[in-house]
Structures are given as C-alpha cells and as structure tokens.
Design a protein around this motif. Sequence first.
Motif, PDB file in Angstrom:
ATOM      1  N   PHE A 626       0.850  -1.182   0.000  1.00  0.00           N
ATOM      2  CA  PHE A 626       0.000   0.000   0.000  1.00  0.00           C
ATOM      3  C   PHE A 626       0.887   1.234   0.000  1.00  0.00           C
ATOM      4  N   ASN A 627       0.558   2.212  -0.763  1.00  0.00           N
ATOM      5  CA  ASN A 627       1.365   3.428  -0.841  1.00  0.00           C
ATOM      6  C   ASN A 627       0.438   4.623  -1.048  1.00  0.00           C
ATOM      7  N   ALA A 628       0.457   5.591  -0.136  1.00  0.00           N
ATOM      8  CA  ALA A 628      -0.394   6.774  -0.231  1.00  0.00           C
ATOM      9  C   ALA A 628       0.427   8.029   0.015  1.00  0.00           C
ATOM     10  N   GLU A 629       0.094   9.076  -0.699  1.00  0.00           N
ATOM     11  CA  GLU A 629       0.742  10.353  -0.440  1.00  0.00           C
ATOM     12  C   GLU A 629       0.413  10.795   0.992  1.00  0.00           C
ATOM     13  N   PRO A 630       1.300  11.535   1.635  1.00  0.00           N
ATOM     14  CA  PRO A 630       1.065  11.943   3.034  1.00  0.00           C
ATOM     15  C   PRO A 630      -0.146  12.872   3.170  1.00  0.00           C
ATOM     16  N   ASP A 631      -0.854  12.705   4.256  1.00  0.00           N
ATOM     17  CA  ASP A 631      -1.932  13.620   4.671  1.00  0.00           C
ATOM     18  C   ASP A 631      -3.082  13.732   3.662  1.00  0.00           C
ATOM     19  N   LEU A 632      -3.392  12.611   3.039  1.00  0.00           N
ATOM     20  CA  LEU A 632      -4.538  12.626   2.116  1.00  0.00           C
ATOM     21  C   LEU A 632      -5.832  12.484   2.895  1.00  0.00           C
ATOM     22  N   LYS A 633      -6.748  13.423   2.687  1.00  0.00           N
ATOM     23  CA  LYS A 633      -8.055  13.372   3.341  1.00  0.00           C
ATOM     24  C   LYS A 633      -9.141  13.302   2.266  1.00  0.00           C
ATOM     25  N   ILE A 634     -10.109  12.439   2.464  1.00  0.00           N
ATOM     26  CA  ILE A 634     -11.188  12.301   1.482  1.00  0.00           C
ATOM     27  C   ILE A 634     -12.534  12.463   2.171  1.00  0.00           C
ATOM     28  N   HIS A 635     -13.571  12.685   1.342  1.00  0.00           N
ATOM     29  CA  HIS A 635     -14.944  12.815   1.809  1.00  0.00           C
ATOM     30  C   HIS A 635     -15.698  11.617   1.246  1.00  0.00           C
ATOM     31  N   ALA A 636     -15.885  10.567   2.111  1.00  0.00           N
ATOM     32  CA  ALA A 636     -16.471   9.330   1.596  1.00  0.00           C
ATOM     33  C   ALA A 636     -17.164   8.572   2.716  1.00  0.00           C
ATOM     34  N   ASP A 637     -18.002   7.600   2.283  1.00  0.00           N
ATOM     35  CA  ASP A 637     -18.665   6.686   3.214  1.00  0.00           C
ATOM     36  C   ASP A 637     -17.659   5.590   3.570  1.00  0.00           C
ATOM     37  N   PRO A 638     -17.240   5.456   4.822  1.00  0.00           N
ATOM     38  CA  PRO A 638     -16.159   4.509   5.159  1.00  0.00           C
ATOM     39  C   PRO A 638     -16.514   3.056   4.842  1.00  0.00           C
ATOM     40  N   GLU A 639     -17.724   2.624   5.174  1.00  0.00           N
ATOM     41  CA  GLU A 639     -18.100   1.241   4.923  1.00  0.00           C
ATOM     42  C   GLU A 639     -18.142   0.943   3.426  1.00  0.00           C
ATOM     43  N   ARG A 640     -18.736   1.877   2.657  1.00  0.00           N
ATOM     44  CA  ARG A 640     -18.865   1.628   1.221  1.00  0.00           C
ATOM     45  C   ARG A 640     -17.510   1.698   0.517  1.00  0.00           C
ATOM     46  N   LEU A 641     -16.640   2.644   0.951  1.00  0.00           N
ATOM     47  CA  LEU A 641     -15.322   2.729   0.331  1.00  0.00           C
ATOM     48  C   LEU A 641     -14.507   1.481   0.648  1.00  0.00           C
ATOM     49  N   PHE A 642     -14.619   0.987   1.897  1.00  0.00           N
ATOM     50  CA  PHE A 642     -13.900  -0.227   2.263  1.00  0.00           C
ATOM     51  C   PHE A 642     -14.435  -1.416   1.445  1.00  0.00           C
ATOM     52  N   GLN A 643     -15.742  -1.405   1.157  1.00  0.00           N
ATOM     53  CA  GLN A 643     -16.347  -2.467   0.356  1.00  0.00           C
ATOM     54  C   GLN A 643     -15.730  -2.493  -1.048  1.00  0.00           C
ATOM     55  N   VAL A 644     -15.495  -1.297  -1.624  1.00  0.00           N
ATOM     56  CA  VAL A 644     -14.901  -1.229  -2.961  1.00  0.00           C
ATOM     57  C   VAL A 644     -13.459  -1.733  -2.926  1.00  0.00           C
ATOM     58  N   LEU A 645     -12.684  -1.234  -1.960  1.00  0.00           N
ATOM     59  CA  LEU A 645     -11.292  -1.663  -1.871  1.00  0.00           C
ATOM     60  C   LEU A 645     -11.191  -3.170  -1.645  1.00  0.00           C
ATOM     61  N   SER A 646     -12.046  -3.698  -0.781  1.00  0.00           N
ATOM     62  CA  SER A 646     -12.020  -5.139  -0.497  1.00  0.00           C
ATOM     63  C   SER A 646     -12.334  -5.937  -1.749  1.00  0.00           C
ATOM     64  N   ASN A 647     -13.298  -5.458  -2.522  1.00  0.00           N
ATOM     65  CA  ASN A 647     -13.677  -6.186  -3.746  1.00  0.00           C
ATOM     66  C   ASN A 647     -12.548  -6.158  -4.767  1.00  0.00           C
ATOM     67  N   LEU A 648     -11.956  -4.969  -4.970  1.00  0.00           N
ATOM     68  CA  LEU A 648     -10.908  -4.860  -5.984  1.00  0.00           C
ATOM     69  C   LEU A 648      -9.653  -5.618  -5.584  1.00  0.00           C
ATOM     70  N   ILE A 649      -9.249  -5.482  -4.316  1.00  0.00           N
ATOM     71  CA  ILE A 649      -8.040  -6.175  -3.865  1.00  0.00           C
ATOM     72  C   ILE A 649      -8.295  -7.671  -3.786  1.00  0.00           C
ATOM     73  N   GLY A 650      -9.495  -8.068  -3.319  1.00  0.00           N
ATOM     74  CA  GLY A 650      -9.833  -9.492  -3.259  1.00  0.00           C
ATOM     75  C   GLY A 650      -9.795 -10.124  -4.638  1.00  0.00           C
ATOM     76  N   ASN A 651     -10.338  -9.446  -5.640  1.00  0.00           N
ATOM     77  CA  ASN A 651     -10.278  -9.971  -7.004  1.00  0.00           C
ATOM     78  C   ASN A 651      -8.836 -10.087  -7.482  1.00  0.00           C
TER      79      ASN A 651
END
Length: 745
Positions: A626-651
């Motif tokens: 995992f690699n992210a630029e420092p201090d990145l802040k987003i405006h998102a639904d945590p459960e739904r965003l985690f659902q997307v990441l889990s699906n993409l990484i799981g695949n």
Amino acid sequence: MNSLDTEAFEALLVNCADEPIRYPGAIQPHGVLVTLSEPALCIEQISHNVQDLFGLNPHALLGQPLSMLTGPTAAAAIAQAAGFAAHVDAPPLELDMQGVAYEGLLHRESGVLVLELELKPDALQIKSTMDKVRNLSRMLQRLQAAKTLPALYDICVEEIQALTGYDRVLIYRFQEEGHGQVIAEASAPSMELFNGMFFPASDIPEQARELYRTHWLRIIPNADYQPVELVPRLRPDTGQALDLSGAVLRSVSPIHCQYMRNMGVLSSMSISLMDGERLWGLISCGHRQPLHVPHELRMACQTIGQVLSLQISALQTLEISRQREAKMEALVQLNTAMVHSQEHVFDGLAAEPERLMSLTGASGVAILEDKVLHRYGECPPPDEIRALYQWFKASGESVLSSHHLSTVYAPAAGYKDIASGLLAMTLPKPVDNAVLWFRKEVKESIPWSGDPKKPLNLEPSATGLRLSPRTSFELWKVEMDGISSKWSHGDLFAANDLRRSALENDLARQVLREQQAVRARDELVAVVSHDLRSPMTIISMLCGMMQKAFSSDGPHTSRRITSAIDTMQQASSRMNVLLEDLLDTSKIEAGRYTINPQPLDVAQIFEEAFSLLAPLALDKSVELTFNAEPDLKIHADPERLFQVLSNLIGNAIKFTPADGKIGVAAMSNGDEIVFSVRDSGKGIAPEQLPHIFERYWTAKEGNAAGTGLGLYISQGIIKAHGGQLRAESKPGEGSEFRFTVPRVA
C-alpha cells in the motif's frame, strides 16, 4: 399481326428508342450551323446549306478562319461574345454578312464552340415582336395572380397563343404511369380538340423526355423540311458525331415529323415545364402552316414556361399543405384514442372506425393485431385480408398504396368490386399488425387520343418493314376496371402520420411495461433479500452452537458432523454476502442507493485494509503493498469505500498467481483523490473488458464462487460518491483498476 410481324415490330420499337436524336448529324434548313476551334476560331464543321445561302463551298471553308465565312467585322464580334457563350439565354448577336442581317447564337458543347445563324426578322416583324414582348410583364402578372392550378393553365395557353399566333397551344402533363394528359388548351375553331384526352407514353420516348428535361425549348418551323447534313458528318477532332442537344437548329426524328403531319400541323414549339429537377409536362404549340417564331418571342415563351413551372410547384405545395391541414383534426383525435386505449394502440383505432375511414376517404378498413382482426365498412373476407397482409409484409414497405391493386397483387382481382384500392401501414412488431384501408372499384371511361394499344404502325418500305406514327387521333374510350380513385398526397400523409403516432404510443407502452417489470423485480428482490436475512442469521448462529457441541478431535462421527457444520457455516456466510449484494443491486437500479460521506484519513483506511487482506495474499505467496501520499483526506462513506477496496483487492488476489505482486496506491489530482489497484495477474481479454462492470459478469475461469455483482456494485458506490471507476488490462501483463473520490476541501 402474325408472330413474325410482332417480332419485327418489337425489334423496330427498340431501334426507335435507341434512335440517336442527340446526334442526328444534320440540322433544320432555316439556319446555318458552324463549329469552331478555340481560341483560333477556325471552322471545323459547317452545315451544307452554306452553299445555297452564302454561295460558299462548305469543304473549302473547313480549317479556315471564321472571317472567311462572316467577314472580319462579324468575326470580331463573335470572338468578343465567345467569352459569354456559357451564359444561359444570352441575347443573339446582330451580324451583317454579305449585306444580309443575321442573328447569331453561341454555346459550347463538349469542347467545341457552336455558332448558329438565323435570318434576322424584317423591320415590320421586329416591331410586331417588340410590341408583344412589351406586354410580357402584364402576362407574368396574370400568371402570378392565379389562385388555382386550372386558372393558371388557362391563362398560360391563352397568352402564348396570343403571343405566337399558333393555331393550337396546350398543356400536357405526364402521369405517374408514363402516359400524358392534356389538361388545358387554346385552339383555333377549325382545330381538333384534345383537352382532357390521354396520350400513350410512346408518343414521347424516354430519351426525348430527357432532352426536354435538360433544355427548355424546341422549335420546328416546318415539318416538311429536308435535313441539312453537317460537313464533315463527324467531328474531325474526335471522330465522333457532334452532340446537338443544345442547338436550336437540331434536326429531329423523321418519325416525329410524320407524327406532326398526321396531327394536321406543320410547325410546332415545345416548352418544358419543370417541378424541381423533374419533367412535369410540356407546353405544346402547333400550327397548320409553316411558322417561324422569332428568337425574342421564343425567349418570352420560355420565360412564361419558367414562371409557370415555379407557380405550378408553389401551388402544388400549397395544395399539399391544405390537404395535410384538413387531416390534422382527425389525426389528433385518433392519436388521443390510441393514448387512452387499455391494451394495444390499435384498440384505440378500432374504437373509431368511422373517423378512421373518413381520414383517407376509404370505403372499408381492417385492423389486424396478432390473432384479432376488426373489419368495418366494405372489406374482403378475413382469409383474403390475412393473405393480403402477408404479401404487404413481404414487400418490406412500412406504408404501401395502390389504386389498381390487382395489377400488383393478382388475387385482388377476386374482390376488385370492394377493394380495388389499398392503403396500408404496419408497425415493426413481432406480431402481425396492420391498418388496411380499402376503396371500391370506380368504373371509369378514359378518353384516349387514338387506340393506346397501337401507338405506332408497322408498314412496308423499300428496305422492308418500318415504323410509322399512328395516323388516327380520334377519341378512343377505354373502359377501365379494377381501379379506384387515387390516394392523394393528403391520404398518404395521414397514413404516415398515423403510423408515426402509433409507433410512438406503442414504444411508450413498451417502455412503461419494461419499467413496471423492472420495478416489480427490484421490489421482489428487496423483499426476498430482506426476509431471508433473519433466517440466514439464525442458521449461522445455530451452526456456531453446534460447533461447540462437537469436537473436531472426537470420534469419526463427530469429525464428520463438524465438517458438515463448517460447510453450512461457509454456505450461510456466502448466502449473506449474496443477499447484501442483491439488496445493493436493487437499490442501484432503482436509483435509491445512498451513502453517508464523512472526512476520512486515507492512511488509516489502508492500514485497516492491509490488516484484513494481507493474510489472504500471504496464503497465495502474493506480495501486497500500500502506498499513499502523506496527509490525504477524502470525503467518503467509510463502509462503502472499504467495500470497494475489499472487492478490488480481493479480485486481484484471486487472479494473481503465486509470487505475483499487487500494488494499492492513492494520489491527489486536483479536487479528487485517485485510488489505484494494480496486479501482475493474467489480465482480462480485450473482448471481455467492456463488459466487466455489467451485472452478473464473472471471469470464465478460476471464479466458480463469483456472483458477478461485485464490480457492478463497486461502480454504483463510486458513482454515488460522484466519481468514476475504470479498468485497463493487457493479457499476460495484469490489470489496473482506478477510481476517484472527492478530497476534503
């Protein structure tokens, strides 16, 4: 006529149709024609009558400068005017040649300059001509003031007869079938009248019609003339015959000259009437004695013909508009009936039979919708209508009309008394459907000028049989059967407009039915998914309790029960995931999918994702970073965003082989944060890539447990955030999924 004569007649007809009327190699004798090379203006061809008119040997003039014929002054005037030879209707040149006044006309034809010379009228003729031409403005005003087509025709023939002095002036209109009809006439008392009569198409062959279409005027001062040949007969530069299509002096077919004599006239003039690019008809002038109309009067008549053509087009357009306007109220009412019909659009039409018949002036109408057939008024039997519909359907036409149905559909002869005319329309539907209007037979006696079955005669000659024009133009009435009154432009417009309305209404109903079906399905999925969650939760809890009761270290029976409980637990877990996916899918499709966005730290999300998914990657020996630029802040639904990441990484883990690599990254891009999941797996085939975000799409190999909803739902989640989810892949090199979400302002 025996069979041999019939064969000879047909062969001569073909030869007549192929007669080279554009290339006669000769002119009429009331003028001289010269072709000139440019720019030297040397004589290439000249008509033989230069010997009689100028006393010059035509052969001696070939290759000589034009001045040898005309003199230097006239030659200079012609040279100066040659620059304007391409201009339409350029005024004639006034030339003095050997003390005689001539009028010269210039035009170009296939790379050669053509000069035509006619004697200039004397002073008395000129004065008479100018007096008449001065009234041209008044004539044109009369034409433009006409409010109806019949009035327009009558004014035209009267004015041209007064202008030219011809014994007969008539307007001849071409019909769709090819023949023509005289629709207006101004004739001297002693002339045979043709007004209202029909003439067979063979009276004006197709190639003659094409000449009329491309050239406004043709004149024959004396049908008893002897053609004057060109010297040489063929062009010296090409070895081909000279195209005389644009020449006023062009010699005409000897058959036509005999046709004129048989009609009792020795001189004629024809003016074309055009509807756009289409030859609409002719103004035909005839005189019992030879008559030469001066150029100025010819041009005045041509102007009248051009104005008449414009007026005809304008009034026809106006009449079509009137016909359409007269149909609008009925069309609106029939459209309303279709809108309010309960089941099918044609049900609304079936409820308005009288209005449907009056729309097109039909005597009967049939409405076909699958197995149901409605008949109103006078119609053929049901079986005949269905057979007629199959023929109509096979034609491939969406709207079809005929006022002589039996000529295009032979079985219609059996019911011609009630259905000689057909106007039909159908919709592009999988079931049989049509509206068929019928018109009754109209017994009609058509007045022909002579027997239409014998437009030409076959007679012996010194060289064998030859064609000659018919000698009789007496009234010949032909009783027509199996025909109805013609369908008008307004009728055809009504059928097409009604079809358009029916098509729009039918499509609207299809869309509504599909929307209702989708809504019912979504509601069913939501209800079933919701109602199944409780029992599935209970099953999962009972499985946990049973696992505590049985030890995997116990006897064989206990181990078998424990294994079965584990399978049940996995199945119920998978079922719960599927139920959640189905609920999400139904919400996305119904447009009711909602999210609860809040400020999130990307580094924290990555830590949670790594702790959950790293063990899965480790089990397959896949490197996950995992690699992210420092201090990145987003405006998102945590459960739904985690659902997307889990699906993409799981695949990615699922389709990346051992020792492969998966990289997850996040970077800023203006007002958005771009997330990327890249793997080194086998990739996605190019033909599959456009479909991966569709419902129920799954990889064909290595995904037996996939539901095909993960990527579809992930895309719906990202769209709900206002972002986009895309994929790129190359077989053998891996895949990359990118999605965007808003950053915290």
